[in-house]
Design a protein around this motif. Structure first.
Motif: not given
Length: 532
Positions: A167-169, A200-202, A357-361
């Protein structure tokens, strides 16, 4: 307000930004009435004596702004904040006889439809795949069982291929319309930080809800979105589009159609080529996915600061010019804290991609390592690049065992020309699973030779990046479109069919979520300007 640029703040400075801004402007914190973060980027270069720092552009509301600006008039990084004027979308007066049609509901299609709907034209969207909820269930089943649905997968469906990505912006364009796209994402549920972050990424988990909310907004403005609606034919008459055929059964008269088909709609490419639309072959790239422990990537980028809660998980970018092979090799779609995913859309052909995912975890970082190829590497025909991709994907499918497990090989085995090692630094994350195989038998020799030289080069400069026990998973073959639907620069219409607007990554004019969204929006605005 006062714009303050190039404000460096050590990464571990947790003071409020109002206090930091007041200090920079030599004012009391009590004089600061508000701070807006315009831009935020991390400088992790760790030059001698210079700590890792966030670099800000801030708009500061301040008491006595005119006096402060006068005192700092020779400071090149302090100036009046520019006034933002929102761009207007023209409302059309005379509505065309047939409402505009948008084919494909990825970023380009979404923002073409969003723009047309805001202008009052009630667009019809035709998406061959399924809505994001059904699509997510279909993709999950594929990853768990290896049972592929060619009509609903990582490539086809609401949101396009980017829905199952990082989800890279990130965007390289300074086009002011980018701001409106970002604001639309935020209004649809994306985190507000995307407004200012340099990278930014989502995340795929958040992006699924965002695209669903964008669809709902288009429908509220009068648009219609149909899923399971594949355009299987296009009728041209006297040099312009006349009608579309949907699912080989339904004929829809049209005056304007926006083709945002994505880079994997191979049957649609063939149909458009056969219908007489002028297309040309273009270069793209193929390769593998490499995986490392995210903690190792953090140490590579941050040194002793790695692990600090004030720092995001680290990413990287690698490039290499292979003079011996005459090709560029580079990292692409790097996903911190993500996974390698099955991205096939055709039976008997295997494709990988990266997602987070958003948290990149997840604890594991992955990136594509790609080698450039061009029409000179096949027969140069328009659709020859698709045949080139398919050959590689079929080899990968067989090498993985014929059940959508992916072929995996350690860097050491790849460089030595052998296979079998499974003692990897990290467990390969690809689902439905992996099987050790020889990637040199999957990719063309010209690509593996360049990739091998790049891995040795990077390992010399960043020890551990190309270590012997690092896993490589194949193949990555859908990094960009293999052909281009040629259009005019002035009107963005096909050079061979008036009323046809090729848009986005699938048309060969974009390379990511933001550039595709901008391309779709620009084409819609070009159409609106034409019918005013």
């Amino acid at each position: 307000m006062i714009r303050v640029k190039n404000l460096r703040v050590p990464y571990d400075d947790v003071r409020p930004l109002a206090e930091i801004a007041a200090e920079r402007l030599n004012q009391s914190p009590c004089a600061v009435r508000g701070v807006i973060v315009v831009h935020k980027a991390l400088d992790a270069r760790r030059r001698k004596g210079t700590p890792i720092a966030w670099v800000y552009a801030l708009d500061v509301a301040l008491d006595h702004e005119r006096a402060v600006l006068g005192r700092l008039r020779r400071d090149a990084d302090v100036m009046p904040a520019p006034v933002s004027v929102p761009m207007e979308i023209p409302r059309v007066g005379a509505v065309p006889a047939h409402r505009p049609v948008v084919v494909g509901f990825g970023p380009a299609g979404i923002f073409a439809a969003w723009t047309l709907a805001r202008a009052g034209l009630c667009p019809l969207v035709l998406e061959r795949g399924q809505d994001v909820d059904r699509r997510t269930a279909d993709v999950a089943r594929f990853w768990q069982t290896g049972v592929l649905d060619p009509a609903s997968n990582v490539q086809f469906g609401e949101g396009g291929a980017g829905t199952f990505s990082d989800g890279k912006l990130t965007a390289r364009s300074n086009d002011p319309r980018m701001h409106e796209i970002i604001e639309a994402f935020i209004a649809a549920g994306a985190p507000e930080e995307i407004r200012c972050l340099q990278k930014p990424h989502i995340g795929t988990d958040v992006l699924r809800d965002v695209v669903k909310n964008l669809r709902r907004a288009i429908i509220r403005m009068g648009g219609t979105v149909r899923f399971g609606a594949q355009v299987t034919g296009v009728e041209l008459r006297a040099g312009r589009v006349a009608a579309l055929v949907v699912n080989d059964a339904e004929r829809i008269p049209v005056e304007a159609v926006f083709f945002g088909i994505g880079h994997s709609a191979r049957d649609t490419y063939a149909m458009l080529c056969a219908a007489g639309l002028h297309m040309e072959a273009k270069a793209f790239a193929v390769g593998v996915r490499i995986e490392h422990a995210q903690a190792w990537i953090d140490r590579m980028q941050y040194g002793a600061a790695a692990g600090s809660p004030q720092l995001p998980v680290a990413d990287y970018a690698m490039t290499y010019r292979d003079e011996a092979g005459g090709r560029g090799v580079y990292s692409f779609c790097m996903c911190p804290g993500g996974t390698v995913v099955a991205a096939a859309s055709e039976m008997g052909r295997l494709v990988t991609n990266g997602m987070s995912n958003y948290h990149r975890d997840s604890g594991v970082a992955n990136s594509a390592l790609l080698v450039q190829v061009s029409p000179a590497d096949w027969d140069g025909t328009v659709l020859g690049g698709i045949a080139f991709q398919r050959t590689i994907e079929e080899r990968a499918f067989r090498a993985g065992g014929g059940d959508y497990r992916a072929p995996v090989q350690s860097v050491g085995d790849f460089l030595a020309g052998k296979t079998g090692a499974r003692d990897f630094t990290v467990t390969p994350t690809y689902a439905p699973g992996v099987r050790t195989a020889d990637l040199r038998a999957v990719l063309p020799e010209m690509c593996t030779a360049s990739l091998a030289r790049a891995l040795r080069f990077w390992e010399e400069r960043v020890p551990g990046f190309g270590a012997a026990d690092v896993p490589l998973t194949g193949v990555e073959s859908r990094s960009s479109a293999p052909c281009r639907i040629v259009r005019t620069a002035a009107t963005m219409e096909s050079v061979s069919a008036a009323g046809v607007y090729p848009i986005g990554e699938g048309a060969g004019y974009a390379g990511g979520i933001m550039s595709a969204a901008l391309d779709g929006r620009k084409a819609a605005l070009a159409f609106l300007g034409k019918i005013q």
